[in-house]
Design a protein around this motif. Structure first.
Motif, PDB file in Angstrom:
ATOM      1  N   THR A 186       0.869  -1.153  -0.211  1.00 26.33           N
ATOM      2  CA  THR A 186      -0.036   0.134  -0.119  1.00 26.33           C
ATOM      3  C   THR A 186       0.877   1.276   0.086  1.00 26.33           C
ATOM      4  OG1 THR A 186      -1.598  -1.015   1.122  1.00 26.33           O
ATOM      5  CG2 THR A 186      -1.741   1.277   1.221  1.00 26.33           C
ATOM      6  N   ALA A 187       1.907   1.203   0.890  1.00 30.32           N
ATOM      7  CA  ALA A 187       2.874   2.238   0.785  1.00 30.32           C
ATOM      8  C   ALA A 187       3.445   2.705  -0.297  1.00 30.32           C
ATOM      9  CB  ALA A 187       3.870   2.102   1.955  1.00 30.32           C
ATOM     10  N   GLN A 188       3.817   1.713  -1.055  1.00 30.12           N
ATOM     11  CA  GLN A 188       4.447   1.669  -2.464  1.00 30.12           C
ATOM     12  C   GLN A 188       3.514   2.262  -3.476  1.00 30.12           C
ATOM     13  OE1 GLN A 188       6.402  -1.844  -3.595  1.00 30.12           O
ATOM     14  NE2 GLN A 188       7.841  -0.681  -4.855  1.00 30.12           N
ATOM     15  N   LEU A 189       2.201   1.812  -3.403  1.00 28.69           N
ATOM     16  CA  LEU A 189       1.093   2.306  -4.363  1.00 28.69           C
ATOM     17  C   LEU A 189       0.920   3.884  -4.303  1.00 28.69           C
ATOM     18  CD1 LEU A 189      -1.306  -0.567  -4.006  1.00 28.69           C
ATOM     19  CD2 LEU A 189      -0.059   0.120  -6.261  1.00 28.69           C
ATOM     20  N   LEU A 190       1.163   4.312  -2.845  1.00 33.13           N
ATOM     21  CA  LEU A 190       0.740   5.759  -2.397  1.00 33.13           C
ATOM     22  C   LEU A 190       2.272   6.675  -2.901  1.00 33.13           C
ATOM     23  CD1 LEU A 190      -0.864   5.379   1.076  1.00 33.13           C
ATOM     24  CD2 LEU A 190      -1.804   6.008  -0.899  1.00 33.13           C
ATOM     25  N   GLY A 191       3.121   6.113  -3.566  1.00 28.07           N
ATOM     26  CA  GLY A 191       4.369   6.672  -4.072  1.00 28.07           C
ATOM     27  C   GLY A 191       5.306   6.734  -2.824  1.00 28.07           C
ATOM     28  N   ILE A 192       5.372   5.879  -1.873  1.00 26.09           N
ATOM     29  CA  ILE A 192       6.268   6.109  -0.731  1.00 26.09           C
ATOM     30  C   ILE A 192       7.542   5.409  -1.210  1.00 26.09           C
ATOM     31  CG2 ILE A 192       6.869   5.448   1.543  1.00 26.09           C
ATOM     32  CD1 ILE A 192       3.998   5.894   2.327  1.00 26.09           C
ATOM     33  N   ASN A 193       8.733   5.889  -1.015  1.00 29.68           N
ATOM     34  CA  ASN A 193      10.038   5.290  -1.280  1.00 29.68           C
ATOM     35  C   ASN A 193      10.249   4.153   0.075  1.00 29.68           C
ATOM     36  OD1 ASN A 193      12.533   4.275  -1.673  1.00 29.68           O
ATOM     37  ND2 ASN A 193      13.428   6.492  -1.987  1.00 29.68           N
ATOM     38  N   VAL A 194       9.802   3.033  -0.327  1.00 33.85           N
ATOM     39  CA  VAL A 194       9.839   2.010   0.575  1.00 33.85           C
ATOM     40  C   VAL A 194      11.253   1.533   0.875  1.00 33.85           C
ATOM     41  CG1 VAL A 194       9.459  -0.665   0.890  1.00 33.85           C
ATOM     42  CG2 VAL A 194       7.565   0.869   0.019  1.00 33.85           C
ATOM     43  N   ASN A 195      12.047   1.448  -0.193  1.00 32.03           N
ATOM     44  CA  ASN A 195      13.500   1.123   0.045  1.00 32.03           C
ATOM     45  C   ASN A 195      14.237   2.356   0.992  1.00 32.03           C
ATOM     46  OD1 ASN A 195      13.535  -1.230  -1.501  1.00 32.03           O
ATOM     47  ND2 ASN A 195      13.940   0.105  -3.314  1.00 32.03           N
ATOM     48  N   GLY A 196      13.799   3.379   0.715  1.00 32.73           N
ATOM     49  CA  GLY A 196      14.465   4.483   1.442  1.00 32.73           C
ATOM     50  C   GLY A 196      14.009   4.384   2.998  1.00 32.73           C
ATOM     51  N   ALA A 197      12.846   4.043   3.317  1.00 30.94           N
ATOM     52  CA  ALA A 197      12.272   3.837   4.555  1.00 30.94           C
ATOM     53  C   ALA A 197      13.071   2.535   5.109  1.00 30.94           C
ATOM     54  CB  ALA A 197      10.889   3.431   4.533  1.00 30.94           C
ATOM     55  N   ILE A 198      13.122   1.441   4.450  1.00 34.96           N
ATOM     56  CA  ILE A 198      13.806   0.337   4.957  1.00 34.96           C
ATOM     57  C   ILE A 198      15.409   0.689   5.459  1.00 34.96           C
ATOM     58  CG2 ILE A 198      14.620  -1.737   4.640  1.00 34.96           C
ATOM     59  CD1 ILE A 198      11.967  -2.523   2.927  1.00 34.96           C
ATOM     60  N   SER A 199      16.038   1.283   4.639  1.00 34.14           N
ATOM     61  CA  SER A 199      17.384   1.897   4.723  1.00 34.14           C
ATOM     62  C   SER A 199      17.511   2.657   5.918  1.00 34.14           C
ATOM     63  CB  SER A 199      17.912   2.721   3.350  1.00 34.14           C
ATOM     64  OG  SER A 199      17.975   1.589   2.454  1.00 34.14           O
ATOM     65  N   MET A 200      16.507   3.569   6.133  1.00 32.68           N
ATOM     66  CA  MET A 200      16.277   4.405   7.358  1.00 32.68           C
ATOM     67  C   MET A 200      16.259   3.418   8.755  1.00 32.68           C
ATOM     68  SD  MET A 200      16.580   7.282   9.010  1.00 32.68           S
ATOM     69  CE  MET A 200      16.757   8.410   7.468  1.00 32.68           C
ATOM     70  N   VAL A 201      15.674   2.522   8.672  1.00 34.25           N
ATOM     71  CA  VAL A 201      15.257   1.563   9.711  1.00 34.25           C
ATOM     72  C   VAL A 201      16.887   0.810   9.936  1.00 34.25           C
ATOM     73  CG1 VAL A 201      14.558  -0.608  10.540  1.00 34.25           C
ATOM     74  CG2 VAL A 201      12.999   1.313   9.441  1.00 34.25           C
ATOM     75  N   PHE A 202      17.453   0.372   8.922  1.00 33.62           N
ATOM     76  CA  PHE A 202      18.913  -0.241   9.136  1.00 33.62           C
ATOM     77  C   PHE A 202      20.069   0.761   9.425  1.00 33.62           C
ATOM     78  CE2 PHE A 202      16.629  -4.016   7.483  1.00 33.62           C
ATOM     79  CZ  PHE A 202      17.248  -5.189   8.084  1.00 33.62           C
ATOM     80  N   PHE A 203      19.514   2.024   9.288  1.00 35.77           N
ATOM     81  CA  PHE A 203      20.439   3.068   9.580  1.00 35.77           C
ATOM     82  C   PHE A 203      20.338   3.227  11.326  1.00 35.77           C
ATOM     83  CE2 PHE A 203      21.904   7.534  10.361  1.00 35.77           C
ATOM     84  CZ  PHE A 203      23.332   7.360  10.239  1.00 35.77           C
ATOM     85  N   VAL A 204      19.046   3.559  11.678  1.00 35.14           N
ATOM     86  CA  VAL A 204      18.729   3.972  12.988  1.00 35.14           C
ATOM     87  C   VAL A 204      18.978   2.966  13.841  1.00 35.14           C
ATOM     88  CG1 VAL A 204      17.149   5.019  14.638  1.00 35.14           C
ATOM     89  CG2 VAL A 204      17.435   5.687  12.242  1.00 35.14           C
ATOM     90  N   GLY A 205      18.684   1.538  13.519  1.00 36.60           N
ATOM     91  CA  GLY A 205      18.912   0.485  14.389  1.00 36.60           C
ATOM     92  C   GLY A 205      20.188   0.196  14.531  1.00 36.60           C
ATOM     93  N   PRO A 206      20.987  -0.001  13.822  1.00 36.83           N
ATOM     94  CA  PRO A 206      22.311  -0.336  14.055  1.00 36.83           C
ATOM     95  C   PRO A 206      23.274   0.775  14.657  1.00 36.83           C
ATOM     96  CG  PRO A 206      21.957  -1.035  12.089  1.00 36.83           C
ATOM     97  CD  PRO A 206      20.910  -0.503  12.428  1.00 36.83           C
TER      98      PRO A 206
END
Length: 316
Positions: A186-206
């Motif tokens: 759904t997020a992808q259909l709304l034009g959200i950059n899913v890869n960017g969001a996941i990268s942010m999670v893998f930046f903040v978590g580590p």
């Protein structure tokens, strides 16, 4: 008696704040990808080693010293480990997103072993003394001893946790991450950059895990390539206890686990007349994991979700 109560409580808060920083990484990744990142404990370990290297370079080559060098080494280390986390996600996890859940989990185990082996080859397998990031100052409070290091760790950890709260709940990036957490298609259909969001999670978590590793090594004065294994499992236990996928749950579970550990090891010798001692501290932590999985697998703040459900409700 009051002094011992104060001291043990501060000890538990100090350890709990470190566990919380690591547990947040587990719960953020699970909240977005429904994946347990078993390599997250190694981000904790890398934080200490990268900070040690950065401090050596800043002091030896740049000529920086004192609090400025320590602060710079801390910030450089957590930033670099955050970038390493993003790189690992792109190489080891992103190609497996369309696979079964087992594939990325196995990949994370491979990443974990590779990182530990790599550090052992580059820095040696033996433990290394780690410098204190805070002056050795002790305060007597109503019969209990509180150190400046404990105060510094608590302040640093709570600042980072508050920063995460603001990022997730009060920023545009947080809204995007929460949207991806609810439904990636759904997020992808709304034009959200899913890869960017996941990268942010893998930046903040580590980044948070690395901060925990630096504070932990500074607290105990030592680091080793295998340090992320047991501590990572304890933080994972905290995330399960609080409710995997819930950020408030991860923090709550971390402090509950720390209090049980600290007070359990303090009381065990008294209750068992010396038969069981402080060496059973880790046993307590993992016994809690088994108990929670048997009694309430969703954790304290988590919600039971079926495999077939496409709607995941959580306080991410």
């Amino acid at each position: 008696m009051l002094g011992n109560l104060i001291q043990q409580t501060v000890n538990a808060l100090t350890i709990g704040s470190i566990y919380a920083l690591i547990a947040l990484g587990y719960t953020m990744v699970y909240g977005v990808l429904r994946m347990i990142n078993f390599a997250h404990g190694e981000m904790f370990m890398l934080g200490a080693y990268v900070a040690f290297l950065a401090l050596s370079l800043l002091v030896g080559d740049v000529g920086m010293s004192g609090a400025l060098a320590l602060t710079a080494a801390f910030l450089v280390a957590i930033f670099l480990v955050g970038l390493i986390g993003v790189g690992i996600e792109r190489v080891a996890y992103k190609p497996l997103r369309s696979s079964t859940r087992l594939a990325p989990m196995l990949s994370s185990l491979g990443v974990s072993l590779s990182l530990v082996t790599g550090v052992q080859i580059l820095a040696g397998p033996q433990p290394v003394a780690f410098p204190s990031f805070f002056p050795v100052v002790r305060y007597q409070v109503m019969g209990g001893t509180i150190t400046l290091m404990q105060i510094g760790i608590l302040i640093a950890a709570f600042v980072l946790m508050f920063g995460l709260h603001v990022l997730v709940n009060r920023s545009r990036i947080g809204i995007i991450v929460r949207a991806v957490s609810e439904s990636r298609p759904t997020a992808q259909l709304l034009g959200i950059n899913v890869n960017g969001a996941i990268s942010m999670v893998f930046f903040v978590g580590p980044l948070l895990g690395a901060a925990g590793g630096i504070l932990y090594s500074s607290y105990y004065g030592i680091m080793s390539p295998s340090m992320g294994a047991v501590i990572g499992l304890k933080a994972f236990t905290a995330a399960i206890l609080g409710g995997i996928g819930s950020i408030p749950g991860a923090m709550l579970g971390a402090f509950i686990l720390a209090f049980i550990e600290v007070w359990g090891t303090a009381l065990l010798p008294l209750v068992t007349n010396g038969v069981l001692g402080t060496e059973y501290r880790d046993v307590l932590a993992f016994a809690i994991l088994i108990l929670v999985l048997l009694v309430r697998p969703a954790g304290i703040l988590g919600e039971a979700v079926s495999e077939e459900s496409t709607v995941y409700k959580r306080e991410f």
